[in-house]
Design an enzyme around this catalytic site. Sequence first.
Site, PDB file in Angstrom:
ATOM      1  N   ARG A 521       0.838  -1.209   0.000  1.00 46.90           N
ATOM      2  CA  ARG A 521       0.000   0.000   0.000  1.00 46.90           C
ATOM      3  C   ARG A 521       0.871   1.257   0.000  1.00 46.90           C
ATOM      4  O   ARG A 521       0.561   2.247  -0.683  1.00 46.90           O
ATOM      5  CB  ARG A 521      -0.908  -0.027   1.227  1.00 46.90           C
ATOM      6  CG  ARG A 521      -1.823   1.184   1.371  1.00 46.90           C
ATOM      7  CD  ARG A 521      -2.823   0.982   2.499  1.00 46.90           C
ATOM      8  NE  ARG A 521      -3.514   2.222   2.822  1.00 46.90           N
ATOM      9  CZ  ARG A 521      -3.493   2.819   4.008  1.00 46.90           C
ATOM     10  NH1 ARG A 521      -2.822   2.265   5.010  1.00 46.90           N
ATOM     11  NH2 ARG A 521      -4.137   3.938   4.222  1.00 46.90           N
ATOM     12  N   HIS A 525       0.702   4.078  -2.918  1.00 46.46           N
ATOM     13  CA  HIS A 525       0.275   5.445  -2.622  1.00 46.46           C
ATOM     14  C   HIS A 525       1.365   6.472  -2.915  1.00 46.46           C
ATOM     15  O   HIS A 525       1.058   7.626  -3.217  1.00 46.46           O
ATOM     16  CB  HIS A 525      -0.190   5.551  -1.166  1.00 46.46           C
ATOM     17  CG  HIS A 525      -1.554   4.963  -0.955  1.00 46.46           C
ATOM     18  ND1 HIS A 525      -2.469   5.506  -0.087  1.00 46.46           N
ATOM     19  CD2 HIS A 525      -2.163   3.878  -1.508  1.00 46.46           C
ATOM     20  CE1 HIS A 525      -3.581   4.780  -0.111  1.00 46.46           C
ATOM     21  NE2 HIS A 525      -3.407   3.781  -0.963  1.00 46.46           N
ATOM     22  N   HIS A 672      -5.882  -6.010  -3.947  1.00 40.98           N
ATOM     23  CA  HIS A 672      -6.700  -6.212  -2.744  1.00 40.98           C
ATOM     24  C   HIS A 672      -6.803  -7.672  -2.356  1.00 40.98           C
ATOM     25  O   HIS A 672      -7.397  -7.984  -1.315  1.00 40.98           O
ATOM     26  CB  HIS A 672      -8.108  -5.649  -2.968  1.00 40.98           C
ATOM     27  CG  HIS A 672      -8.181  -4.163  -2.895  1.00 40.98           C
ATOM     28  ND1 HIS A 672      -9.116  -3.416  -3.579  1.00 40.98           N
ATOM     29  CD2 HIS A 672      -7.428  -3.253  -2.223  1.00 40.98           C
ATOM     30  CE1 HIS A 672      -8.939  -2.140  -3.329  1.00 40.98           C
ATOM     31  NE2 HIS A 672      -7.917  -2.015  -2.514  1.00 40.98           N
ATOM     32  N   TRP A 723     -10.477  -8.406   2.153  1.00 41.07           N
ATOM     33  CA  TRP A 723     -11.238  -8.694   0.943  1.00 41.07           C
ATOM     34  C   TRP A 723     -11.311 -10.199   0.687  1.00 41.07           C
ATOM     35  O   TRP A 723     -12.278 -10.664   0.099  1.00 41.07           O
ATOM     36  CB  TRP A 723     -10.575  -8.022  -0.262  1.00 41.07           C
ATOM     37  CG  TRP A 723     -10.825  -6.562  -0.405  1.00 41.07           C
ATOM     38  CD1 TRP A 723     -11.784  -5.964  -1.183  1.00 41.07           C
ATOM     39  CD2 TRP A 723     -10.114  -5.489   0.214  1.00 41.07           C
ATOM     40  NE1 TRP A 723     -11.709  -4.592  -1.082  1.00 41.07           N
ATOM     41  CE2 TRP A 723     -10.689  -4.271  -0.229  1.00 41.07           C
ATOM     42  CE3 TRP A 723      -9.033  -5.435   1.102  1.00 41.07           C
ATOM     43  CZ2 TRP A 723     -10.222  -3.021   0.172  1.00 41.07           C
ATOM     44  CZ3 TRP A 723      -8.569  -4.195   1.507  1.00 41.07           C
ATOM     45  CH2 TRP A 723      -9.160  -3.016   1.046  1.00 41.07           C
ATOM     46  N   ASP A 753     -14.940  -1.968  -5.849  1.00 39.85           N
ATOM     47  CA  ASP A 753     -14.711  -3.391  -6.157  1.00 39.85           C
ATOM     48  C   ASP A 753     -15.863  -3.925  -7.005  1.00 39.85           C
ATOM     49  O   ASP A 753     -15.656  -4.648  -7.989  1.00 39.85           O
ATOM     50  CB  ASP A 753     -14.613  -4.206  -4.860  1.00 39.85           C
ATOM     51  CG  ASP A 753     -13.485  -3.762  -3.955  1.00 39.85           C
ATOM     52  OD1 ASP A 753     -12.339  -3.722  -4.424  1.00 39.85           O
ATOM     53  OD2 ASP A 753     -13.754  -3.455  -2.778  1.00 39.85           O
TER      54      ASP A 753
END
Length: 804
Positions: A521, A525, A672, A723, A753
């Site tokens: 992540r 980002h 995810h 997820w 999603d």
Amino acid sequence: MFAGPARWYRIASSRSKLTISYNELILATGSKPYLPPIEGLSFSTAGIHTYRTIDDLFAITESAKTAKSAAIVGGGLLGLEAAKAALDLGLETHILEMAYHLMPVQLDPEGGALLKTKIEALGLVVHTGARVTEVVPGDKGGIRGVKIVQGFPGLPAMPMWADDNLLEVDLLICSAGVRPRHELAEGCGLELGRQGGVKVNEYMQSTSDPHIWAIGEVASYNGGMCFQLSAPGYTQAEILAERLANPESKTTFTGADLSTKLKLLGIDVASFGGHSDFWFQRHYMCTDAKIVQNQVYKDACKEIYKKLVFSPDGTRLLGGILVGDISDFPKLTAVAKRLDIGGLAPAELMAGKLPPVDDGGDGTNLGDDDNVCNCHSVKKKVILEAIEQGAHDFGGIKRCTKAGTGCGTCIATGPQPKLLAFTLHRLGVTKGCCPSLPFCANDIEDLAKGRQLKTYEELLENIGYAPAAAPGDKDALGSILDRISGKPKGEGLDHATQLRALHADLWEFVDRVNCNPILLRLAWHDAGTYDKNKAVFPDRGGANGSIIFDPEINHGANNGLNKGVKYLEPFKADYPLVSWADVIQMAGAVAIEHAGGPKVQMRYGRKDVSGPEACPGRTSRGTADNAGLPDAYPNKDGKFACGSADPATHLRNIFYRMGFDDRDIVALSGAHTIGRAFKERSGIVAEGYGEANACPYTQAMPKVCPIRHDGKPGVGMPGGKSWTTKWLKFDNEYFQPHVSAETDPNLLWASTDRALHQDPEFSKYFVLYRDDQNAFFTDFASAMQRLSELGAEWEPAEGIFIDC
């Protein structure tokens, strides 16, 4: 609960009731934080916390984001730890202790005074003799501060604040002790102790009912105090287990070792005794020569205080207090448990001379019946037997004996390493880095850090076995010696070699910590702020390391990523030629491959931005916030930050700006397949930090276990909502029907999603990846490689490629 001839135990919750019959019932309900009777003090008030569980820590961390100052009610062990936590969160921190010195249960006034001086030097404000009379509410909720009066006459006057002794703080942590959770026992009529808890005899058996037992913080031994440390609880559990297995057992509980050794705010403090009477009868505070004989050593320059308390005739060590230097703690604790001090004079023991003990030549100065691990009362002979039977490292000793599984100091700063090194040499077992230090590199580094050892000679003296030293030992430890002396691991290596070494270190770290999702992540980002419509570096954003700076790291979409930055700081320090941008992107690639995903072909040599001024503005990408990173759900007005009300359009607005197409969007969204969302971070789920706030797949022992692709255990920090069911395994589960059908309430599926399989163009690739994991891996690796290079400037211009 019914305590009579027809024995049953009823469990009631908001959902159901369950009745269970029993022959024997053990109460181990522990304790709860004590809430002093102070006007306005309520844990339901915003900004007021206790300091007891991991959930408390997370709540304090959240409150600290909008706070500037904190008050800690209580200057005991937990109170000082809470103060350190508040200080680390950047808060002006006040410690409020009603007694006239800190840690009054463990220290005498002189020891407490030295501790106060050392703590104040760190920037905390300590108020002793301070009694809180009221918590003053804030005008807009929360708290404004606390009112304080002088608690004890004759002490120096406290500072006078502007408003009637009002100390203005906006965060309050109550750490004023605990009380036993005896409500269940009290409700069924069991006899309680004088200060609460279930009154038990020497077998841990209730004095009211022979079929009910209690251990731990809820057990009041002979109606007296409930022991509030782990070691007594372990001892009680062993005695009870033996009694239940063998009703004729004569093993009894007669008290417990309450010795403690801690590093509070970076300051070493220890209190030890041969028996609980040392504390309960306050021998450590006594000055009556008919009861005790005291020996005191003080060094104001070195800030050391040492007090040894002897029997009146000076033949037995009852206990002691150590502040500043606690290196003698293991040996003195062992001496305190013996019947005498071996003919020494008290002054000789104070000077460092120890009673002669046959330690077998291992250098520990411990006899076979002396404890190595005080938490579990593990004797030296038990550990020796375990080593002889094959427990040849600290992990093996833990599994066989429990030694080191409590506070861990018997390993970190205690005698266990020397004992292990000596015994392995005696057995002819070759292990670890070298014969004299038969430990793995990570263990040696950890031991060196805990004991502040910098040289080979110091390692050998403190944790090794010198007679086993060989000529090549020091050379074998070369890189370890460099690290413990403060030399960066990468010093002397060229750029490419530093990159290769960094890759190996990151792989080992991820394997140990299970932090794959947060590192992925972070990489995503940092690069995801890229805008293809902006040509100038670093204004165009992208993979340039700007995420390490405030304000970008504090954008809402980046909540929690400061933890990822903290993870990587030691690696950046070790490899100074590697830019922050490269460290971040390499960590993301390692996280993917380690989790079983594809290898991403990376190019290195990214330049870093110069500082926080290069961070992209929140609205600089044509979106309402977060510098153009995607949202999971629309805002309250039904629109996403880009202005669209449709999640598919929102995804295209975000990713097209970076130069990606629909196929890339679906592939990158497949990331995810690993990771979770937290209430405290994105806020899109109800599940938060900690075991209590986890869903079945994110608990410490998840519903689907193991969740790593290699079958190893571990989840990292429990909590949040994932997820997928195996959220540390990078595969194509994210695209499978059991996820996208949204039939499992314990799995996360956001509107963005949902768009991937509902939008006609996106759905083509969603189905492809559902049916063909190889296609997903190929497309993801390609898209991730391009993402990792967005906006970057390179030095050298062609970049650096390594074979890892």
